[in-house]
Design an enzyme around this catalytic site. Structure first.
Site, PDB file in Angstrom:
ATOM      1  N   THR A 122       0.837  -1.203   0.000  1.00 52.55           N
ATOM      2  CA  THR A 122       0.000   0.000   0.000  1.00 52.55           C
ATOM      3  C   THR A 122       0.869   1.249   0.000  1.00 52.55           C
ATOM      4  O   THR A 122       0.675   2.166  -0.811  1.00 52.55           O
ATOM      5  CB  THR A 122      -0.938  -0.021   1.227  1.00 52.55           C
ATOM      6  OG1 THR A 122      -1.768  -1.182   1.132  1.00 52.55           O
ATOM      7  CG2 THR A 122      -1.808   1.222   1.299  1.00 52.55           C
TER       8      THR A 122
ATOM      9  N   CYS B  92      -8.565  -6.954   2.733  1.00 55.34           N
ATOM     10  CA  CYS B  92      -7.850  -5.742   3.118  1.00 55.34           C
ATOM     11  C   CYS B  92      -8.735  -4.786   3.906  1.00 55.34           C
ATOM     12  O   CYS B  92      -8.263  -3.858   4.513  1.00 55.34           O
ATOM     13  CB  CYS B  92      -7.327  -5.015   1.883  1.00 55.34           C
ATOM     14  SG  CYS B  92      -5.978  -5.886   1.111  1.00 55.34           S
TER      15      CYS B  92
HETATM   16  N1  PLP Z   1      -1.735  -4.638  -4.314  1.00 53.79           N
HETATM   17  C1  PLP Z   1      -2.309  -5.837  -4.457  1.00 53.79           C
HETATM   18  C2  PLP Z   1      -2.585  -6.360  -5.833  1.00 53.79           C
HETATM   19  C3  PLP Z   1      -2.665  -6.586  -3.327  1.00 53.79           C
HETATM   20  O1  PLP Z   1      -3.243  -7.779  -3.489  1.00 53.79           O
HETATM   21  C4  PLP Z   1      -2.402  -6.049  -2.054  1.00 53.79           C
HETATM   22  C5  PLP Z   1      -2.785  -6.787  -0.819  1.00 53.79           C
HETATM   23  O2  PLP Z   1      -3.824  -7.271  -0.639  1.00 53.79           O
HETATM   24  C6  PLP Z   1      -1.781  -4.801  -1.958  1.00 53.79           C
HETATM   25  C7  PLP Z   1      -1.466  -4.128  -3.112  1.00 53.79           C
HETATM   26  C8  PLP Z   1      -1.471  -4.192  -0.639  1.00 53.79           C
HETATM   27  O3  PLP Z   1      -0.295  -4.734  -0.087  1.00 53.79           O
HETATM   28  P1  PLP Z   1      -0.004  -4.630   1.469  1.00 53.79           P
HETATM   29  O4  PLP Z   1      -0.956  -5.557   2.142  1.00 53.79           O
HETATM   30  O5  PLP Z   1       1.421  -5.073   1.614  1.00 53.79           O
HETATM   31  O6  PLP Z   1      -0.179  -3.208   1.854  1.00 53.79           O
END
Ligand code: PLP
Length: 391
Positions: free
Chosen positions: A73, A324
């Protein structure tokens, strides 16, 4: 995860690899701040730099191109921070991006006062090249374009090589959220023509809460977070040394892609087995190239809320609503963008496999899902709105 449970939600987060766990624990025994000049500090710095090399080599760049962040993120936000800094007067992102990309794009657009536009996808979830070409030609200097490498819900791969040609043809910059592809398929930023990319450790068997913003070539990075000047001023804040060390080990293991073929075989077996029992089962995005570990599926009349509970009771962990944004159940924007009918989208679940998945896990899922379909056909209750995983 207890012995009785079957975990098939690797796209949400993958179980920590034992070697990554060891590396995290060993690093936590250290006491140094990676910025300190004494031995303890230098030991911590060495762990960070070793990890940087492993992450860099996973995606085919020099170590100086890697900036550690708190996860995917934050790396996505750092990517969009570059749009204004590099003089982009227009921003585009695909309709199937993870919310952290869509939100970062909107934030960057508001901050820089430049327009932001979604790029439509076809019924398999692939970016429409015609639409992209048209949008790029419609004006704006140095267009900043973000298209993910592989989709987290369906596993669908984007035609990044062709996208890069179009973007660069208009003097633009291409960012790709590569969080889901690492360790599943080879991903070389330079070969694909991507200018910057996002990685996340917990999707590849590393610890939660660490990721990386990666440049194809070393260049100035405008910071989102300023302070102590760590990460060459690109991302201030004392480095999370133990998490970074675990990320490095997971990245080295991911580079081998030892499990990719096993995952593909098991995923294909799962789909063949479901199709044999439930001929109207739909696998979203299955007509185009997909990640080898992902299957996003549904059949008419199912309700993912009920289905997830039934599967959970049967000892199976798979996804529907966004991992998420826990507890928030919304329609899948990915299936929406693909034009999937509501009665089909409502029952969609995502199964994602990984390094620990066995044949037995697949059989267990197939049995439980088929039973749930039979039960739903018997009771065939009223419809509900539900979505697949966004995690
Ligand atoms: N981008 C994608 C395609 C994801 O699947 C995710 C997580 O679910 C993220 C970004 C976010 O990553 P993080 O959980 O490390 O912040």
């Amino acid at each position: 995860m207890t012995g009785e449970r079957t975990y098939l939600d690797y796209n949400a987060t993958a179980p920590l690899r034992p070697a990554a766990y060891e590396a995290v624990c060993a690093a936590m025994d250290g006491i140094g701040n990676a910025s300190s000049v004494h031995k303890e500090g230098r030991d911590a710095r060495a762990l960070v730099e070793t990890a940087r090399q492993s992450v860099a080599s996973l995606v085919g760049v020099e170590p100086d191109c890697v900036t550690f962040t708190s996860g995917g993120t934050e790396a996505n936000h750092l990517a969009f921070r570059q749009a204004a800094d590099r003089g982009s007067t227009t921003i585009f992102y695909s309709a199937v991006e993870h919310p952290s990309v869509a939100e970062a794009a909107k934030l960057a657009s508001a901050e820089a006062g430049v327009p932001v536009t979604e790029i439509p996808v076809d019924d398999q979830g692939r970016v429409s090249l015609t639409a992209l070409e048209w949008l790029l030609a419609s004006g704006g200097d140095r267009p900043f374009v973000s298209v993910m490498t592989a989709n987290n819900e369906t596993g669908v791969l984007q035609p990044l090589g062709q996208i890069a040609e179009l973007v660069h043809g208009q003097g633009g910059i291409l960012h790709s959220d590569a969080v889901q592809v690492a360790g599943k398929l080879a991903f070389n930023i330079k070969t694909l023509g991507v200018d910057m990319a996002t990685l996340s450790a917990h999707k590849i068997g590393g610890p939660l809460g660490v990721g990386a913003f990666v440049l194809a070539e070393d260049a100035h990075v405008a910071a989102r977070q300023t302070g102590g000047g760590q990460e060459r001023g690109r991302r201030s804040g004392t480095e999370n040394v133990s998490a970074i060390a675990g990320f490095g080990v997971a990245a080295s293991l991911a580079a081998n892609m030892d499990d990719a073929e096993k995952m593909r075989t098991l995923r294909d077996r799962l789909e063949a087995s479901l199709k044999a029992s439930v001929p109207d089962v739909e696998f979203f995005g299955s007509s185009v190239d997909r990640l080898p570990n992902t299957s996003c599926l549904s059949a008419t009349g199912l309700k993912a809320e009920t289905l997830l509970m039934q599967l959970d009771l049967a000892g199976l962990a798979v996804s529907a609503g966004s991992a998420c944004s826990s507890g928030k159940v919304t329609r899948s924007h990915v299936l929406d963008a693909m034009g999937v009918e509501e009665n089909l989208a409502a029952g969609a679940v995502r199964v994602s496999l990984g390094w620990k998945t066995t044949e037995n896990d697949i059989e267990k899922f197939c049995d439980a899902w088929i039973k749930a379909v039979q039960m739903s056909k018997r009771t065939s209750g009223s419809g509900s709105r539900l979505a697949v995983a966004e995690g």
